[in-house]
Design a protein around this motif. Structure first.
Motif, PDB file in Angstrom:
ATOM      1  N   PRO A 545       0.825  -1.225   0.000  1.00 22.69           N
ATOM      2  CA  PRO A 545       0.000   0.000   0.000  1.00 22.69           C
ATOM      3  C   PRO A 545       0.848   1.260   0.000  1.00 22.69           C
ATOM      4  N   GLY A 546       0.491   2.194  -0.886  1.00 17.66           N
ATOM      5  CA  GLY A 546       1.247   3.430  -1.032  1.00 17.66           C
ATOM      6  C   GLY A 546       0.690   4.573  -0.215  1.00 17.66           C
ATOM      7  N   TRP A 547       1.004   5.790  -0.663  1.00 17.46           N
ATOM      8  CA  TRP A 547       0.659   6.982   0.127  1.00 17.46           C
ATOM      9  C   TRP A 547      -0.845   7.176   0.264  1.00 17.46           C
ATOM     10  N   TYR A 548      -1.622   6.795  -0.775  1.00 17.86           N
ATOM     11  CA  TYR A 548      -3.084   6.956  -0.679  1.00 17.86           C
ATOM     12  C   TYR A 548      -3.637   6.182   0.512  1.00 17.86           C
ATOM     13  N   TRP A 549      -3.229   4.921   0.629  1.00 22.20           N
ATOM     14  CA  TRP A 549      -3.733   4.108   1.731  1.00 22.20           C
ATOM     15  C   TRP A 549      -3.237   4.629   3.073  1.00 22.20           C
ATOM     16  N   GLN A 550      -1.982   5.028   3.132  1.00 16.45           N
ATOM     17  CA  GLN A 550      -1.427   5.495   4.401  1.00 16.45           C
ATOM     18  C   GLN A 550      -2.132   6.758   4.887  1.00 16.45           C
ATOM     19  N   VAL A 551      -2.384   7.688   3.978  1.00 13.98           N
ATOM     20  CA  VAL A 551      -3.033   8.953   4.356  1.00 13.98           C
ATOM     21  C   VAL A 551      -4.475   8.716   4.782  1.00 13.98           C
ATOM     22  N   THR A 552      -5.204   7.897   4.032  1.00 17.61           N
ATOM     23  CA  THR A 552      -6.614   7.659   4.375  1.00 17.61           C
ATOM     24  C   THR A 552      -6.746   6.838   5.650  1.00 17.61           C
ATOM     25  N   TRP A 553      -5.866   5.858   5.843  1.00 17.36           N
ATOM     26  CA  TRP A 553      -5.928   5.054   7.069  1.00 17.36           C
ATOM     27  C   TRP A 553      -5.580   5.868   8.300  1.00 17.36           C
ATOM     28  N   ARG A 554      -4.564   6.666   8.211  1.00 16.11           N
ATOM     29  CA  ARG A 554      -4.021   7.319   9.407  1.00 16.11           C
ATOM     30  C   ARG A 554      -4.721   8.632   9.742  1.00 16.11           C
ATOM     31  N   TYR A 555      -5.208   9.336   8.748  1.00 15.92           N
ATOM     32  CA  TYR A 555      -5.723  10.683   9.012  1.00 15.92           C
ATOM     33  C   TYR A 555      -7.148  10.899   8.487  1.00 15.92           C
ATOM     34  N   VAL A 556      -7.327  10.748   7.175  1.00  9.60           N
ATOM     35  CA  VAL A 556      -8.599  11.138   6.556  1.00  9.60           C
ATOM     36  C   VAL A 556      -9.747  10.254   7.022  1.00  9.60           C
ATOM     37  N   GLY A 557      -9.537   8.931   6.988  1.00 12.01           N
ATOM     38  CA  GLY A 557     -10.603   8.016   7.391  1.00 12.01           C
ATOM     39  C   GLY A 557     -11.072   8.238   8.817  1.00 12.01           C
ATOM     40  N   PRO A 558     -10.172   8.221   9.810  1.00 15.88           N
ATOM     41  CA  PRO A 558     -10.621   8.483  11.184  1.00 15.88           C
ATOM     42  C   PRO A 558     -11.294   9.838  11.347  1.00 15.88           C
ATOM     43  N   PHE A 559     -10.829  10.842  10.605  1.00 19.01           N
ATOM     44  CA  PHE A 559     -11.447  12.170  10.701  1.00 19.01           C
ATOM     45  C   PHE A 559     -12.891  12.136  10.194  1.00 19.01           C
ATOM     46  N   ILE A 560     -13.122  11.484   9.048  1.00 20.20           N
ATOM     47  CA  ILE A 560     -14.478  11.420   8.491  1.00 20.20           C
ATOM     48  C   ILE A 560     -15.407  10.637   9.409  1.00 20.20           C
ATOM     49  N   VAL A 561     -14.943   9.494   9.904  1.00 18.48           N
ATOM     50  CA  VAL A 561     -15.780   8.693  10.801  1.00 18.48           C
ATOM     51  C   VAL A 561     -16.067   9.461  12.091  1.00 18.48           C
ATOM     52  N   SER A 562     -15.085  10.216  12.587  1.00 20.40           N
ATOM     53  CA  SER A 562     -15.320  11.041  13.780  1.00 20.40           C
ATOM     54  C   SER A 562     -16.368  12.109  13.510  1.00 20.40           C
ATOM     55  N   CYS A 563     -16.334  12.695  12.319  1.00 18.34           N
ATOM     56  CA  CYS A 563     -17.354  13.698  11.951  1.00 18.34           C
ATOM     57  C   CYS A 563     -18.740  13.076  11.906  1.00 18.34           C
ATOM     58  N   ILE A 564     -18.842  11.859  11.364  1.00 20.19           N
ATOM     59  CA  ILE A 564     -20.140  11.167  11.332  1.00 20.19           C
ATOM     60  C   ILE A 564     -20.637  10.938  12.756  1.00 20.19           C
ATOM     61  N   LEU A 565     -19.742  10.509  13.636  1.00 17.74           N
ATOM     62  CA  LEU A 565     -20.132  10.250  15.023  1.00 17.74           C
ATOM     63  C   LEU A 565     -20.598  11.519  15.721  1.00 17.74           C
ATOM     64  N   LEU A 566     -19.817  12.591  15.626  1.00 14.44           N
ATOM     65  CA  LEU A 566     -20.174  13.840  16.296  1.00 14.44           C
ATOM     66  C   LEU A 566     -21.459  14.425  15.732  1.00 14.44           C
ATOM     67  N   SER A 567     -21.598  14.415  14.423  1.00 10.32           N
ATOM     68  CA  SER A 567     -22.801  14.986  13.815  1.00 10.32           C
ATOM     69  C   SER A 567     -24.035  14.171  14.177  1.00 10.32           C
ATOM     70  N   SER A 568     -23.884  12.842  14.250  1.00 12.46           N
ATOM     71  CA  SER A 568     -25.022  12.006  14.647  1.00 12.46           C
ATOM     72  C   SER A 568     -25.472  12.339  16.060  1.00 12.46           C
ATOM     73  N   LEU A 569     -24.516  12.518  16.960  1.00  5.87           N
ATOM     74  CA  LEU A 569     -24.865  12.869  18.335  1.00  5.87           C
ATOM     75  C   LEU A 569     -25.514  14.244  18.409  1.00  5.87           C
ATOM     76  N   ILE A 570     -24.964  15.201  17.656  1.00  9.73           N
ATOM     77  CA  ILE A 570     -25.515  16.564  17.672  1.00  9.73           C
ATOM     78  C   ILE A 570     -26.927  16.587  17.114  1.00  9.73           C
ATOM     79  N   PHE A 571     -27.143  15.875  16.000  1.00 16.73           N
ATOM     80  CA  PHE A 571     -28.477  15.852  15.402  1.00 16.73           C
ATOM     81  C   PHE A 571     -29.485  15.166  16.320  1.00 16.73           C
ATOM     82  N   MET A 572     -29.051  14.136  17.035  1.00 18.43           N
ATOM     83  CA  MET A 572     -29.957  13.463  17.964  1.00 18.43           C
ATOM     84  C   MET A 572     -30.384  14.393  19.093  1.00 18.43           C
ATOM     85  N   ILE A 573     -29.454  15.236  19.531  1.00 18.19           N
ATOM     86  CA  ILE A 573     -29.758  16.158  20.632  1.00 18.19           C
ATOM     87  C   ILE A 573     -30.611  17.328  20.146  1.00 18.19           C
ATOM     88  N   LEU A 574     -30.230  17.909  19.006  1.00 18.80           N
ATOM     89  CA  LEU A 574     -30.944  19.082  18.500  1.00 18.80           C
ATOM     90  C   LEU A 574     -32.297  18.720  17.897  1.00 18.80           C
TER      91      LEU A 574
END
Length: 734
Positions: A545-574
């Motif tokens: 696996p090259g730079w695409y996989w390394q960047v998405t695994w280490r940074y981009v992927g966790p960031f997107i999934v974290s955004c989904i989690l936070l937004s889901s919680l916020i929408f449930m509350i609001l």
């Protein structure tokens, strides 16, 4: 037998769990480490862990199983709705971007880690580190919740499928309202025949979730049928389910193609497709559009259920999982787009027929009131030309709508509303309607069963990883799980069944899955180590696996999934979730908030899907062995760790020589074993010594029944545990 002392190098074998106290209860600063290493022919020789694991009969079976699992009902009734609501063709831009940045990288993590370790979800996370074992349990709990209500959708499909067996469109039960001059006829007239049939005949919906009534016997019978079919499909694992996927995976494409060929020949189909994919680029500035795209990608792949890990574990170690992930991802995306074209070609035809009917009705109204020269035989072209010139007060007084194609197409529907109300109404206009109805619901049935097979496989594979359940056969465990799910699922057969399903869908399968997915990425990338994981993929596939996989695994992927989690919680509350309660007096659905006690159940389900993660971590961190369920025996295999985990494991690798309790050991190609120890009176910096057993001429029984001495004088004996040839214990002899 010969014995010699030598220094022991870095520990990278299969170490036992810690027992850091003496028999008298006092602490001992040093201990014994037992390691299995090397290879030895004809002596305690075992296959690589997982070689006795079930395997796919061929590449096609594996590919169709993954397609059948990931391409599900959401591709038919969720993706088209999102496209329509989020900018039409413009929605494909965020969808494809999220597919590349989030879906494919996480997809490969699950497939590759399962294939490498050849274990289910529970065994994989225990192997990376025992403290992470709760991830597998949490995934299993969430999967159970989803399996409970997903089979109810299959139940409803069965109901409509059997009621589609008629000779003509007029005989279809949702074609007409009751003709008995009763309140039922009045209720149906206020709604429509298809809406009335869904809420009153199929579901017999109650006024609210707090008034469920008794289970509806016909739904109970169809639910029983659904679970019996699922049981026979999955009772022997992939040996039984692998044969069914040839139908459940391929048949939907046959039906979609039949509908596509018929749909594009119908009047109004082009309007429907254009309305669907006409890009509205301004929508891309709305962050919720990107969130919807990320969420759709996450759920369309079936990530975090443990099913992809299980499917990957049945592959041979040299399978090219990278190629498989890319092929399945492309197929999944193209299927969603293809299904959207088919759905909106039919909905365009439905809108065309509705507009024609509307125009005829409004021409009669205008002619009756002598407005703008309208006559009883005025044409549709005359109506379209002169309607815009009508006085607005006349339009309001006569309650005219304008009969527009765009207005009909904008009346969007998703989920059960699209399948059981909107599409059934469109089918009535096709000839012969019963044929189209039968193949449509057969398609939904095959899509639902394909996904349910994957969901059940992920859950059952986790259960089979628990040593306690290995004493039972697969059919027995599968039968017990299906029976349990059937009885719990009776709540969905009451008049409030659809309301409960909506609640489960909103809470049970959202927060828990996203948390599991986030921790999966963190565990593999930062605890197991992204470099080691990349090396594993290279060893299995020959591709690094090259730079695409390394960047998405280490940074981009966790960031997107974290955004989904936070937004889901916020929408449930609001925006607290609501459900659509059927108002029989008005003949329509009304949005109703969930009562507090139902929200309490929802919160409990969310916690049930998350709490196993910290609970298992704490139990194992503080060695609360009396409370730690035996959920990892036979599946934990220590692995070489990265720098980031050495501190986590520092207190886990030492075994005190005076501790009497037995421990388990999984030999991996066992041939030479090492019993190393620290002298209790020596300094920690002194090298360890070891007693090696190396006599290649000895039999297995001689090795197992022999007794070995350590440098401290402690004599140990290794014996097999029970009837399991892969599990041993080391006892202190004297």
């Amino acid at each position: 037998m010969a014995a010699k002392a030598e220094p022991i190098g870095p520990l990278n074998g299969h170490e036992l769990a810690p027992l850091n106290t003496r028999a008298d209860g006092s602490e001992r600063p040093h201990g014994v480490t037992i390691v299995l290493q090397g290879s030895r022919s004809n002596s305690l020789q075992r296959d690589v862990p997982g070689d006795d694991r079930a395997a796919w009969s061929g590449k096609l079976q594996f590919f169709l199983s993954i397609i059948g699992y990931s391409v599900g009902l959401g591709n038919i009734w969720r993706f088209p709705y999102l496209c329509q609501q989020n900018g039409g063709g413009a929605f494909l831009i965020p969808f494809l971007i999220m597919l590349i940045l989030e879906g494919i990288p996480l997809f490969l993590i699950e497939m590759a880690i399962g294939q490498k370790m050849r274990l289910g979800s529970l065994g994989v996370w225990n192997t990376i580190h025992p403290w992470l074992g709760g991830i597998g349990i949490a995934s299993c709990v969430v999967t159970l919740f989803v399996a409970l209500y997903y089979n109810v959708i299959i139940t409803w499909v069965f109901f409509y499928l059997f009621n589609s067996i008629r000779l003509s469109a007029d005989q279809l039960p949702w074609a007409h309202c009751p003709q008995d001059n009763s309140t039922a006829e009045a209720e149906c007239t206020k709604a429509s025949a298809t809406v009335y049939y869904w809420y009153r005949e199929a579901l017999d919906a109650s006024p609210s979730i707090e008034e469920p009534g008794t289970p509806r016997w016909w739904i109970v019978l169809y639910l029983l049928l659904a679970w019996i079919i699922v049981f026979f499909i999955v009772m022997k694992g992939i040996q039984s389910s692998g044969k069914v996927v040839y139908f459940t995976s391929l048949f939907p494409y046959v039906v979609l193609t039949i509908f596509f060929v018929r749909g594009i020949t119908l009047p109004g189909s082009a309007d429907g497709i254009i309305h669907m994919y006409k890009p509205k680029l301004a929508k891309l500035l709305d962050p919720t559009v990107w969130l919807d795209a990320a969420t759709q990608v996450f759920y369309s792949f079936g990530l975090a259920f443990g099913s992809l890990i299980a499917f990957g574990s049945y592959n041979p170690p040299n399978n090219n999982c990278v190629r498989d992930v890319l092929l399945v991802s492309v197929c999944n995306a193209l299927t969603a787009i293809y299904a959207s074209v088919v759905i909106f070609s039919i909905l365009g035809f439905k809108a065309y027929t509705m507009v024609e009917k509307c125009i005829v009705k409004e021409i009669k109204i205008l002619a009756h009131n002598n407005i703008s020269g309208f006559e009883w035989n005025s044409t549709q072209e005359y109506y379209e030309e002169h309607f815009a010139t009508l006085n607005s007060s006349d339009v309001a007084r006569l309650n005219l709508t304008g009969c527009s194609m765009s207005k009909n197409l904008e009346e969007a529907a998703e989920g059960t509303g699209l399948a059981f109300i909107v599409f059934t109404q469109a089918i009535l206009k096709l000839t012969p309607a019963p044929f189209w109805s039968i193949i449509f619901f057969l398609m939904l049935l095959s899509l639902g069963l394909g996904s349910q097979i994957g969901i059940m496989e992920g859950m059952l594979c986790t259960i089979f990883d628990i040593d306690f359940f290995k004493r039972f056969s697969k059919p027995v465990i599968t039968g017990a799980v299906c029976t349990f799910c059937f009885f719990v699922g009776l709540i969905f057969t009451t008049g409030a069944g659809e309301y409960w399903l909506k609640m489960f869908d909103s809470f049970a399968g959202t927060i828990g899955l996203v948390v599991v997915a986030l921790l999966e990425m963190v565990s593999v990338v930062y605890i197991y180590g992204h470099e080691k994981f990349s090396n594993d993929i290279y060893e299995m596939t020959g591709y690094r696996p090259g730079w695409y996989w390394q960047v998405t695994w280490r940074y981009v992927g966790p960031f997107i999934v974290s955004c989904i989690l936070l937004s889901s919680l916020i929408f449930m509350i609001l925006y607290p979730p609501t459900y659509g309660a059927w108002n029989a007096a008005e003949g329509r659905v009304e949005k109703t908030p969930y009562p507090d006690w139902v929200l309490g159940i929802a919160v409990a389900m969310i916690l049930a899907g998350i709490l196993p993660i910290p609970v298992v971590l704490l139990l194992r961190r503080f060695q609360c062995l009396a409370l730690d369920v035996d959920i990892h025996q036979g599946s934990i295999r220590r692995i070489e760790t990265t720098v980031s985990t050495k501190e986590m494991m520092s207190d886990q690798d030492v075994l005190s020589p005076e501790s009497a309790p037995p421990a388990q050991l999984l030999p991996d190609a066992a041939a030479k074993f090492t019993i190393g120890d620290f002298d209790s009176d020596s300094e920690p910096s002194q090298p360890r010594t070891a007693v090696h057993y190396e006599d290649s001429s000895s039999s297995d029984d001689e090795i197992l029944n022999a007794k070995y001495s350590t440098g401290t004088g402690i004599r140990l004996s290794m014996k097999p545990i029970g009837h399991n040839p892969n599990t041993f214990k080391m006892d202190v002899v004297d």
